[in-house]
Enzyme design. Structure first.
Site, PDB file in Angstrom:
ATOM      1  N   ARG A   9      33.222  22.952   3.546  1.00 39.20           N
ATOM      2  CA  ARG A   9      32.051  22.496   2.815  1.00 39.20           C
ATOM      3  C   ARG A   9      31.325  21.450   3.658  1.00 39.20           C
ATOM      4  O   ARG A   9      31.894  20.885   4.601  1.00 39.20           O
ATOM      5  CB  ARG A   9      32.471  21.896   1.470  1.00 39.20           C
ATOM      6  CG  ARG A   9      33.116  22.890   0.524  1.00 39.20           C
ATOM      7  CD  ARG A   9      33.783  22.192  -0.654  1.00 39.20           C
ATOM      8  NE  ARG A   9      32.853  21.341  -1.379  1.00 39.20           N
ATOM      9  CZ  ARG A   9      33.221  20.304  -2.146  1.00 39.20           C
ATOM     10  NH1 ARG A   9      34.497  19.965  -2.244  1.00 39.20           N
ATOM     11  NH2 ARG A   9      32.316  19.603  -2.794  1.00 39.20           N
ATOM     12  N   SER A  11      30.098  18.556   2.675  1.00 39.09           N
ATOM     13  CA  SER A  11      30.213  17.163   2.258  1.00 39.09           C
ATOM     14  C   SER A  11      30.915  16.342   3.332  1.00 39.09           C
ATOM     15  O   SER A  11      31.714  16.862   4.127  1.00 39.09           O
ATOM     16  CB  SER A  11      30.992  17.065   0.937  1.00 39.09           C
ATOM     17  OG  SER A  11      32.372  17.288   1.153  1.00 39.09           O
ATOM     18  N   LYS A  81      43.603  19.654  -5.019  1.00 34.69           N
ATOM     19  CA  LYS A  81      43.281  19.598  -6.441  1.00 34.69           C
ATOM     20  C   LYS A  81      42.153  20.545  -6.826  1.00 34.69           C
ATOM     21  O   LYS A  81      41.955  20.812  -8.013  1.00 34.69           O
ATOM     22  CB  LYS A  81      42.942  18.163  -6.863  1.00 34.69           C
ATOM     23  CG  LYS A  81      41.700  17.557  -6.259  1.00 34.69           C
ATOM     24  CD  LYS A  81      41.629  16.070  -6.597  1.00 34.69           C
ATOM     25  CE  LYS A  81      40.401  15.415  -5.991  1.00 34.69           C
ATOM     26  NZ  LYS A  81      39.194  15.657  -6.757  1.00 34.69           N
ATOM     27  N   ASP A  82      41.426  21.086  -5.840  1.00 33.36           N
ATOM     28  CA  ASP A  82      40.368  22.058  -6.123  1.00 33.36           C
ATOM     29  C   ASP A  82      40.887  23.492  -6.167  1.00 33.36           C
ATOM     30  O   ASP A  82      40.142  24.404  -6.529  1.00 33.36           O
ATOM     31  CB  ASP A  82      39.270  21.985  -5.047  1.00 33.36           C
ATOM     32  CG  ASP A  82      38.482  20.689  -5.101  1.00 33.36           C
ATOM     33  OD1 ASP A  82      38.434  20.061  -6.172  1.00 33.36           O
ATOM     34  OD2 ASP A  82      37.925  20.292  -4.053  1.00 33.36           O
ATOM     35  N   THR A 125      32.651   9.526 -14.718  1.00 33.97           N
ATOM     36  CA  THR A 125      33.609  10.411 -14.074  1.00 33.97           C
ATOM     37  C   THR A 125      33.227  11.849 -14.374  1.00 33.97           C
ATOM     38  O   THR A 125      32.750  12.149 -15.465  1.00 33.97           O
ATOM     39  CB  THR A 125      35.053  10.162 -14.534  1.00 33.97           C
ATOM     40  OG1 THR A 125      35.908  11.156 -13.959  1.00 33.97           O
ATOM     41  CG2 THR A 125      35.181  10.235 -16.050  1.00 33.97           C
ATOM     42  N   SER A 127      35.500  14.182 -14.246  1.00 34.59           N
ATOM     43  CA  SER A 127      36.794  14.800 -14.536  1.00 34.59           C
ATOM     44  C   SER A 127      37.173  14.662 -16.006  1.00 34.59           C
ATOM     45  O   SER A 127      37.281  13.541 -16.531  1.00 34.59           O
ATOM     46  CB  SER A 127      37.872  14.145 -13.662  1.00 34.59           C
ATOM     47  OG  SER A 127      39.159  14.428 -14.133  1.00 34.59           O
ATOM     48  N   LEU A 128      37.410  15.793 -16.672  1.00 25.37           N
ATOM     49  CA  LEU A 128      37.911  15.751 -18.044  1.00 25.37           C
ATOM     50  C   LEU A 128      39.278  15.070 -18.089  1.00 25.37           C
ATOM     51  O   LEU A 128      39.609  14.375 -19.050  1.00 25.37           O
ATOM     52  CB  LEU A 128      38.019  17.166 -18.609  1.00 25.37           C
ATOM     53  CG  LEU A 128      36.713  17.935 -18.842  1.00 25.37           C
ATOM     54  CD1 LEU A 128      37.026  19.304 -19.442  1.00 25.37           C
ATOM     55  CD2 LEU A 128      35.773  17.166 -19.749  1.00 25.37           C
ATOM     56  N   ARG A 129      40.082  15.306 -17.066  1.00 24.38           N
ATOM     57  CA  ARG A 129      41.419  14.702 -17.003  1.00 24.38           C
ATOM     58  C   ARG A 129      41.321  13.180 -17.004  1.00 24.38           C
ATOM     59  O   ARG A 129      42.026  12.495 -17.770  1.00 24.38           O
ATOM     60  CB  ARG A 129      42.133  15.180 -15.728  1.00 24.38           C
ATOM     61  CG  ARG A 129      43.452  14.468 -15.439  1.00 24.38           C
ATOM     62  CD  ARG A 129      43.952  14.781 -14.037  1.00 24.38           C
ATOM     63  NE  ARG A 129      43.014  14.373 -12.997  1.00 24.38           N
ATOM     64  CZ  ARG A 129      42.912  13.144 -12.510  1.00 24.38           C
ATOM     65  NH1 ARG A 129      43.681  12.181 -12.975  1.00 24.38           N
ATOM     66  NH2 ARG A 129      42.040  12.871 -11.546  1.00 24.38           N
ATOM     67  N   ARG A 130      40.450  12.639 -16.154  1.00 21.54           N
ATOM     68  CA  ARG A 130      40.302  11.188 -16.096  1.00 21.54           C
ATOM     69  C   ARG A 130      39.716  10.648 -17.397  1.00 21.54           C
ATOM     70  O   ARG A 130      40.190   9.638 -17.928  1.00 21.54           O
ATOM     71  CB  ARG A 130      39.403  10.797 -14.920  1.00 21.54           C
ATOM     72  CG  ARG A 130      40.043  10.998 -13.562  1.00 21.54           C
ATOM     73  CD  ARG A 130      39.041  10.791 -12.440  1.00 21.54           C
ATOM     74  NE  ARG A 130      39.640  10.938 -11.119  1.00 21.54           N
ATOM     75  CZ  ARG A 130      38.974  11.307 -10.040  1.00 21.54           C
ATOM     76  NH1 ARG A 130      37.674  11.561 -10.117  1.00 21.54           N
ATOM     77  NH2 ARG A 130      39.594  11.413  -8.873  1.00 21.54           N
ATOM     78  N   ARG A 147      28.595  13.021 -11.120  1.00 21.81           N
ATOM     79  CA  ARG A 147      28.940  13.895 -10.002  1.00 21.81           C
ATOM     80  C   ARG A 147      28.253  13.409  -8.731  1.00 21.81           C
ATOM     81  O   ARG A 147      27.460  12.488  -8.748  1.00 21.81           O
ATOM     82  CB  ARG A 147      28.541  15.339 -10.313  1.00 21.81           C
ATOM     83  CG  ARG A 147      29.388  15.961 -11.445  1.00 21.81           C
ATOM     84  CD  ARG A 147      29.236  17.445 -11.493  1.00 21.81           C
ATOM     85  NE  ARG A 147      29.571  18.051 -10.202  1.00 21.81           N
ATOM     86  CZ  ARG A 147      29.184  19.269  -9.835  1.00 21.81           C
ATOM     87  NH1 ARG A 147      28.422  19.990 -10.644  1.00 21.81           N
ATOM     88  NH2 ARG A 147      29.535  19.761  -8.662  1.00 21.81           N
ATOM     89  N   GLY A 148      28.582  14.062  -7.627  1.00 21.33           N
ATOM     90  CA  GLY A 148      28.027  13.672  -6.336  1.00 21.33           C
ATOM     91  C   GLY A 148      29.126  13.180  -5.414  1.00 21.33           C
ATOM     92  O   GLY A 148      30.286  13.032  -5.817  1.00 21.33           O
ATOM     93  N   ASN A 149      28.756  12.919  -4.161  1.00 18.62           N
ATOM     94  CA  ASN A 149      29.759  12.452  -3.209  1.00 18.62           C
ATOM     95  C   ASN A 149      30.121  10.993  -3.494  1.00 18.62           C
ATOM     96  O   ASN A 149      29.528  10.337  -4.358  1.00 18.62           O
ATOM     97  CB  ASN A 149      29.280  12.652  -1.770  1.00 18.62           C
ATOM     98  CG  ASN A 149      28.000  11.895  -1.473  1.00 18.62           C
ATOM     99  OD1 ASN A 149      27.776  10.793  -1.951  1.00 18.62           O
ATOM    100  ND2 ASN A 149      27.136  12.492  -0.669  1.00 18.62           N
ATOM    101  N   VAL A 150      31.097  10.486  -2.763  1.00 13.60           N
ATOM    102  CA  VAL A 150      31.600   9.136  -3.015  1.00 13.60           C
ATOM    103  C   VAL A 150      30.502   8.094  -2.883  1.00 13.60           C
ATOM    104  O   VAL A 150      30.359   7.206  -3.738  1.00 13.60           O
ATOM    105  CB  VAL A 150      32.775   8.816  -2.061  1.00 13.60           C
ATOM    106  CG1 VAL A 150      33.156   7.340  -2.146  1.00 13.60           C
ATOM    107  CG2 VAL A 150      33.982   9.690  -2.392  1.00 13.60           C
ATOM    108  N   ARG A 153      28.145   8.152  -5.899  1.00  9.58           N
ATOM    109  CA  ARG A 153      28.750   7.594  -7.119  1.00  9.58           C
ATOM    110  C   ARG A 153      28.810   6.070  -7.050  1.00  9.58           C
ATOM    111  O   ARG A 153      28.492   5.385  -8.034  1.00  9.58           O
ATOM    112  CB  ARG A 153      30.154   8.177  -7.317  1.00  9.58           C
ATOM    113  CG  ARG A 153      30.157   9.679  -7.514  1.00  9.58           C
ATOM    114  CD  ARG A 153      31.554  10.205  -7.819  1.00  9.58           C
ATOM    115  NE  ARG A 153      31.625  11.655  -7.597  1.00  9.58           N
ATOM    116  CZ  ARG A 153      32.582  12.431  -8.054  1.00  9.58           C
ATOM    117  NH1 ARG A 153      33.558  11.925  -8.770  1.00  9.58           N
ATOM    118  NH2 ARG A 153      32.582  13.723  -7.797  1.00  9.58           N
ATOM    119  N   CYS A 239      41.263  23.046 -12.360  1.00 14.67           N
ATOM    120  CA  CYS A 239      40.902  21.637 -12.229  1.00 14.67           C
ATOM    121  C   CYS A 239      39.861  21.219 -13.273  1.00 14.67           C
ATOM    122  O   CYS A 239      39.457  20.076 -13.317  1.00 14.67           O
ATOM    123  CB  CYS A 239      40.384  21.352 -10.820  1.00 14.67           C
ATOM    124  SG  CYS A 239      38.980  22.379 -10.339  1.00 14.67           S
TER     125      CYS A 239
END
Length: 309
Positions: A9, A11, A81-82, A125, A127-130, A147-150, A153, A239
């Site tokens: 990718r 990114s 994780k993806d 976030t 992430s539903l998990r977070r 969303r978006g890169n680090v 965010r 994920c």
């Protein structure tokens, strides 16, 4: 000399991860050259919708896997994780290098920790998990999609769009980002399956390349991630559902796997800890215990039926 085409990718994090793997492989053999080919995935194209609403599994890997099967690239470096629990026929994860820090970290505008956030504070976030685990800890917080890169965010945090955000420690470390953060303990925020680990995927038929990739495989990371992914597979998860797991090797060499399923609002949390030696059996046992507790009901509500085959 064979030139190996590496799919990545575009990114910054994906490229850093791919370049690190290429560097490590170059140290192992001088018989290969490497070239990176950029591939845009569905998860990269759709940025204005939360991942859980985009639908499907493998949002960040499907196009890359198609390029592998077509022979356009030879291997790809994914964030583990993806990776969906099931891979397409003809492909395999040939190597899992040593895992980076698996924890999640909290960044706040004030620089203080979770307890400093006022009721109603907006936490970002994707992430539903977070989000689920955060709301279980602090149901008074307002979790909003981000969303978006680090860099994006963190920029939105600093601009005031959010009071806090949650990121993976591994991504920050690989990118060399040194913003003040607060690591979240695993008993507060269990990570995603495979978080902090890389998955190097290639064609099963490429024996020469698989032998090279095995030179950077870390056995302990491989076996613990296998246990986590066995849990994910039994739950028919991806994920994009609030499933979390972390496996560690104990001092007595046995494996200890903690698994979790939660409702999106954090009101229902199912958790188990199991100890064993066979990673696949351990993962299935932990998943079965979660289903026995009632986790299947939560998963079905999210369209992830653990009994579907």
């Amino acid at each position: 000399m064979r030139t190996i085409q590496v799919g990545s990718r575009k990114s910054k994090l994906a490229l850093v991860q791919s370049e690190q793997v290429i560097h490590d492989l170059s140290d192992k053999s001088d018989r290969f050259a490497f070239a990176i080919r950029h591939i845009v995935t569905k998860g990269d194209r759709i940025l204005n919708v939360t991942l859980s609403k985009v639908g499907g599994k493998g949002l960040f890997v499907k196009e890359i896997e198609r390029a592998l099967l077509d022979g356009a690239i030879d291997f790809a470096v994914h964030s583990m994780k993806d990776m969906p629990a099931e891979l397409p026929g003809g492909l395999e994860i040939a190597s899992i290098p040593m895992r980076e820090d698996a924890c999640d970290v909290l960044l706040t505008r004030s620089g203080d920790g979770l307890d400093s956030l006022e009721p109603g504070a907006i936490v970002g976030t994707s992430s539903l998990r977070r989000g689920a685990q955060l709301l279980s800890l602090r149901p008074d917080l307002n979790v909003q999609p981000l969303r978006g890169n680090v860099d994006t965010r963190i920029g939105r945090l600093k601009s005031g769009d959010f009071d806090a955000i949650i990121l993976a420690a591994a991504g920050m470390k690989r990118l060399g980002v040194h913003e003040k953060n607060h690591p979240l303990a695993f008993d507060e925020m269990l990570p995603a399956v495979g978080q902090g680990a890389l998955a190097i995927e290639c064609r099963s038929s490429d024996a020469e390349l698989k032998a090279l990739l095995q030179t950077i495989n870390d056995p302990d990371t491989e076996i613990t991630v296998r246990a986590e992914r066995a849990l994910l597979k039994r739950l028919n998860g991806s994920c994009q559902v609030p499933i979390a797991a972390l496996c560690k090797r104990r001092a007595d060499t046995k494996l200890e796997l903690t698994g979790l399923v939660a409702s999106v609002d954090g009101k229902e949390v199912f958790k188990t800890r199991r100890i064993g030696e066979n990673p696949e059996e351990l993962g299935v046992e932990a998943a079965e215990e979660l289903l026995h507790q009632g986790a299947g009901t939560v998963l079905k509500r999210l369209g992830s039926d653990p009994n579907a085959r």
